[in-house]
Design a protein around this motif. Sequence first.
Motif, PDB file in Angstrom:
ATOM      1  N   PHE A  77      -4.651   3.186   9.538  1.00 37.32           N
ATOM      2  CA  PHE A  77      -3.108   3.215   9.322  1.00 37.32           C
ATOM      3  C   PHE A  77      -2.535   2.928  10.924  1.00 37.32           C
ATOM      4  O   PHE A  77      -3.185   3.691  11.873  1.00 37.32           O
ATOM      5  CB  PHE A  77      -2.495   4.363   8.517  1.00 37.32           C
ATOM      6  N   PRO A  78      -1.381   2.939  11.002  1.00 29.65           N
ATOM      7  CA  PRO A  78      -0.778   2.550  12.301  1.00 29.65           C
ATOM      8  C   PRO A  78      -0.613   3.995  13.084  1.00 29.65           C
ATOM      9  O   PRO A  78      -0.607   5.215  12.278  1.00 29.65           O
ATOM     10  CB  PRO A  78       0.926   2.297  11.889  1.00 29.65           C
ATOM     11  N   SER A  79      -0.925   4.251  14.125  1.00 30.45           N
ATOM     12  CA  SER A  79      -1.051   5.422  15.108  1.00 30.45           C
ATOM     13  C   SER A  79      -1.859   6.423  14.410  1.00 30.45           C
ATOM     14  O   SER A  79      -1.961   7.609  14.583  1.00 30.45           O
ATOM     15  CB  SER A  79       0.447   6.230  14.897  1.00 30.45           C
ATOM     16  N   GLN A  80      -2.927   5.932  13.691  1.00 28.05           N
ATOM     17  CA  GLN A  80      -4.363   6.817  13.303  1.00 28.05           C
ATOM     18  C   GLN A  80      -5.552   6.187  13.621  1.00 28.05           C
ATOM     19  O   GLN A  80      -5.655   5.057  14.002  1.00 28.05           O
ATOM     20  CB  GLN A  80      -4.295   7.245  11.864  1.00 28.05           C
ATOM     21  N   GLY A  81      -6.379   7.171  13.760  1.00 27.29           N
ATOM     22  CA  GLY A  81      -7.823   6.595  14.047  1.00 27.29           C
ATOM     23  C   GLY A  81      -8.241   5.819  12.357  1.00 27.29           C
ATOM     24  O   GLY A  81      -7.967   6.168  11.426  1.00 27.29           O
ATOM     25  N   PRO A  82      -9.476   5.157  12.583  1.00 23.72           N
ATOM     26  CA  PRO A  82     -10.271   4.693  11.375  1.00 23.72           C
ATOM     27  C   PRO A  82     -10.496   5.706  10.691  1.00 23.72           C
ATOM     28  O   PRO A  82     -11.139   6.764  11.365  1.00 23.72           O
ATOM     29  CB  PRO A  82     -10.965   3.901  12.162  1.00 23.72           C
ATOM     30  N   ARG A  83     -10.503   5.152   9.384  1.00 25.09           N
ATOM     31  CA  ARG A  83     -11.242   6.331   8.483  1.00 25.09           C
ATOM     32  C   ARG A  83     -12.112   5.797   7.499  1.00 25.09           C
ATOM     33  O   ARG A  83     -11.858   4.759   7.063  1.00 25.09           O
ATOM     34  CB  ARG A  83      -9.917   6.966   7.625  1.00 25.09           C
ATOM     35  N   PHE A  84     -13.174   6.461   7.285  1.00 21.78           N
ATOM     36  CA  PHE A  84     -14.438   6.023   6.569  1.00 21.78           C
ATOM     37  C   PHE A  84     -13.866   5.718   5.095  1.00 21.78           C
ATOM     38  O   PHE A  84     -13.389   6.545   4.325  1.00 21.78           O
ATOM     39  CB  PHE A  84     -15.370   6.582   6.432  1.00 21.78           C
ATOM     40  N   ILE A  85     -14.248   4.637   4.405  1.00 17.71           N
ATOM     41  CA  ILE A  85     -14.031   4.310   3.241  1.00 17.71           C
ATOM     42  C   ILE A  85     -15.317   4.256   2.252  1.00 17.71           C
ATOM     43  O   ILE A  85     -15.431   4.833   1.362  1.00 17.71           O
ATOM     44  CB  ILE A  85     -13.368   2.638   2.927  1.00 17.71           C
ATOM     45  N   ILE A  86     -16.295   3.325   2.946  1.00 18.91           N
ATOM     46  CA  ILE A  86     -17.449   3.316   1.722  1.00 18.91           C
ATOM     47  C   ILE A  86     -18.527   2.340   2.801  1.00 18.91           C
ATOM     48  O   ILE A  86     -18.274   1.916   3.687  1.00 18.91           O
ATOM     49  CB  ILE A  86     -17.124   2.339   0.658  1.00 18.91           C
ATOM     50  N   GLN A  87     -19.609   2.717   2.246  1.00 19.44           N
ATOM     51  CA  GLN A  87     -20.901   2.080   3.067  1.00 19.44           C
ATOM     52  C   GLN A  87     -21.901   1.882   1.971  1.00 19.44           C
ATOM     53  O   GLN A  87     -22.091   2.483   0.792  1.00 19.44           O
ATOM     54  CB  GLN A  87     -21.385   3.172   3.657  1.00 19.44           C
ATOM     55  N   GLY A  88     -22.542   0.888   2.053  1.00 23.64           N
ATOM     56  CA  GLY A  88     -23.715   0.538   1.421  1.00 23.64           C
ATOM     57  C   GLY A  88     -24.785  -0.625   2.019  1.00 23.64           C
ATOM     58  O   GLY A  88     -24.621  -1.018   2.884  1.00 23.64           O
ATOM     59  N   TYR A  89     -26.016  -0.556   1.083  1.00 24.65           N
ATOM     60  CA  TYR A  89     -26.856  -1.507   1.707  1.00 24.65           C
ATOM     61  C   TYR A  89     -27.131  -2.734   0.934  1.00 24.65           C
ATOM     62  O   TYR A  89     -27.345  -3.984   1.324  1.00 24.65           O
ATOM     63  CB  TYR A  89     -28.281  -0.609   1.576  1.00 24.65           C
ATOM     64  N   LYS A  90     -27.003  -2.529  -0.345  1.00 23.29           N
ATOM     65  CA  LYS A  90     -27.284  -3.784  -1.308  1.00 23.29           C
ATOM     66  C   LYS A  90     -26.722  -3.578  -2.721  1.00 23.29           C
ATOM     67  O   LYS A  90     -26.295  -2.211  -3.096  1.00 23.29           O
ATOM     68  CB  LYS A  90     -28.696  -4.096  -1.566  1.00 23.29           C
TER      69      LYS A  90
END
Lengths: 114, 116
Positions: A39-52
């Motif tokens: 979001f503007p004026s914020q650091g990135p935030r983890f959403i999701i991670q996957g391999y397959k």
Amino acid sequence: LAKTTQPISMDSYEGQEVNITCSHNNIATNDYITWYQQFPSQGPRFIIQGYKTKVTNEVASLFIPADRKSSTLSLPRVSLSDTAVYYCLVGAGYSGGGADGLTFGKGTHLIIQP
Amino acid sequence: DTAVSQTPKYLVTQMGNDKSIKCEQNLGHDTMYWYKQDSKKFLKIMFSYNNKELIINETVPNRFSPKSPDKAHLNLHINSLELGDSAVYFCASSSPGQGAAKNIQYFGAGTRLSVL
């Protein structure tokens, strides 16, 4: 380092499902696919991670085809507050702090309208 | 409690000055990072430390010197500031993770540096 390609921007409306696709043609066998939201004026935030295949959590789903050369982040029933920049990262997630998986690119600017 | 905290949030200074940005994480992570996000919003890795040891230095001018007194802190000192240093600087931390959770990074809120 595996390079990613995403659309620069996307528009959608509240209540719609939004799919953002990321291309990573030279993904390596050990690489994971990780998505972040900023979001503007914020650091990135983890959403999701996957391999397959498919991964789902309370926020989003991640679809990864068998060849793993692309991935699609799916946001169900978006709201205005989902307007943000979404980054796709690909890397082995080396715990020693290597640069692999740390290239954020320019991301996809998602704009949700009422 | 904020997981990754940076100070200050805003920093306005003159060219040629020396300034520092501090970062602390209370997540128990082993690895910390500094990123620079310029006006075009491109987020680039600058440094990475693992257990106080420098792991990554991504072609950053030597005016930038990270210092890690312990694995919970990674400070960034910048000498002889230049106009082009104006950007938002983000600190992050991560742990190796288990199973599918690989090296997920947690970011601070950023420090907006303006060099006049």
